[in-house]
Design an enzyme around this catalytic site. Structure first.
Site, mmCIF file in Angstrom:
data_model
loop_
_atom_site.group_PDB
_atom_site.id
_atom_site.type_symbol
_atom_site.label_atom_id
_atom_site.label_comp_id
_atom_site.label_asym_id
_atom_site.label_seq_id
_atom_site.Cartn_x
_atom_site.Cartn_y
_atom_site.Cartn_z
ATOM 1 N N GLU A 80 -9.006 58.760 45.881
ATOM 2 C CA GLU A 80 -8.462 57.884 46.918
ATOM 3 C C GLU A 80 -9.588 57.297 47.763
ATOM 4 O O GLU A 80 -10.744 57.720 47.678
ATOM 5 C CB GLU A 80 -7.459 58.671 47.776
ATOM 6 N N CYS A 132 -0.406 52.858 35.276
ATOM 7 C CA CYS A 132 -1.025 53.804 34.333
ATOM 8 C C CYS A 132 -0.294 53.805 32.997
ATOM 9 O O CYS A 132 -0.901 54.025 31.952
ATOM 10 C CB CYS A 132 -1.081 55.212 34.921
ATOM 11 N N CYS A 134 2.355 56.460 36.989
ATOM 12 C CA CYS A 134 2.846 55.259 37.672
ATOM 13 C C CYS A 134 2.921 54.094 36.681
ATOM 14 O O CYS A 134 2.406 54.181 35.564
ATOM 15 C CB CYS A 134 1.931 54.915 38.846
ATOM 16 N N ASN A 164 -7.412 61.861 40.539
ATOM 17 C CA ASN A 164 -7.234 60.715 41.432
ATOM 18 C C ASN A 164 -8.356 60.692 42.465
ATOM 19 O O ASN A 164 -8.811 61.732 42.944
ATOM 20 C CB ASN A 164 -5.844 60.674 42.068
ATOM 21 N N CYS A 208 -5.924 56.335 40.031
ATOM 22 C CA CYS A 208 -5.122 57.451 39.521
ATOM 23 C C CYS A 208 -5.934 58.314 38.560
ATOM 24 O O CYS A 208 -6.926 57.862 37.962
ATOM 25 C CB CYS A 208 -3.909 56.921 38.768
ATOM 26 N N GLU A 240 -5.057 59.319 35.611
ATOM 27 C CA GLU A 240 -4.996 58.803 34.236
ATOM 28 C C GLU A 240 -6.052 57.718 34.031
ATOM 29 O O GLU A 240 -6.694 57.643 32.971
ATOM 30 C CB GLU A 240 -3.607 58.208 33.945
HETATM 31 N N1 THU Z 1 -1.291 59.559 41.215
HETATM 32 C C1 THU Z 1 -1.998 59.789 40.069
HETATM 33 O O1 THU Z 1 -3.217 59.997 40.101
HETATM 34 N N2 THU Z 1 -1.325 59.791 38.901
HETATM 35 C C2 THU Z 1 0.028 59.686 38.782
HETATM 36 O O2 THU Z 1 0.540 59.770 37.666
HETATM 37 C C3 THU Z 1 0.853 59.464 39.972
HETATM 38 C C4 THU Z 1 0.115 59.264 41.249
HETATM 39 C C5 THU Z 1 -2.028 59.617 42.491
HETATM 40 C C6 THU Z 1 -2.309 58.316 43.180
HETATM 41 C C7 THU Z 1 -2.486 58.767 44.603
HETATM 42 O O3 THU Z 1 -3.845 59.181 44.806
HETATM 43 C C8 THU Z 1 -1.584 59.976 44.735
HETATM 44 O O4 THU Z 1 -1.300 60.395 43.421
HETATM 45 C C9 THU Z 1 -0.290 59.710 45.481
HETATM 46 O O5 THU Z 1 0.364 58.617 44.954
#
Ligand code: THU
Length: 131
Positions: free
Chosen positions: A43, A88, A85, A41, A52, A54
């Protein structure tokens, strides 16, 4: 196979840029050719711009010229295995059949397995656009 995919996901998770949520996620995809693609991920201070793990792995796979995924592994540092999520799930469904196994895991070693079909029942697909 899955253990190698786990190693790839655990390793790439270290590179996650998650200064806001402090929730690092790693994802590894085995493509049809057998090649692994990884993502973490990423941000952003403008929160909705974050991506994310994925999505990163999918982008790497497609950029390398592959469009079929055979297995997915997602790992985070939480107590419960991290589940992809909603967005994804749709992104994974674009490149994988319903029976593709998705392993959701914790750094501590808890693993839960599901499939793309179970993750996204009633998925919107190309068939919905016919007629
Ligand atoms: N996140 C992912 O990268 N993948 C997931 O399957 C669930 C959430 C990340 C997004 C964000 O940077 C952090 O987790 C908190 O939501």
């Amino acid at each position: 196979m899955t253990s190698n995919l786990r190693l790839a996901a655990v390793n790439v998770r270290e590179n996650a840029h998650a200064p806001y949520s402090k929730f690092k996620v790693g994802a590894a995809i085995r493509a049809a050719s057998g090649t692994f693609f990884v993502g973490c991920n990423v941000e952003n201070v403008a929160y909705p711009e974050g991506t994310c793990a994925e999505a990163g792995a999918i982008a790497a796979m497609v950029a390398a010229g592959e469009t079929q995924l055979s297995e997915v592994y997602v790992v985070a540092g939480s107590d419960m295995p991290v589940t992809p999520c909603g967005g994804c799930r749709q992104k994974l469904a674009e490149f994988g059949a319903g029976d593709v196994v998705v392993t959701m895991a914790t750094i501590g070693g808890v693993e839960q397995q599901t499939t793309l079909a179970e993750l996204l029942p009633g998925a919107f697909g190309a068939a919905h656009m016919k007629g």
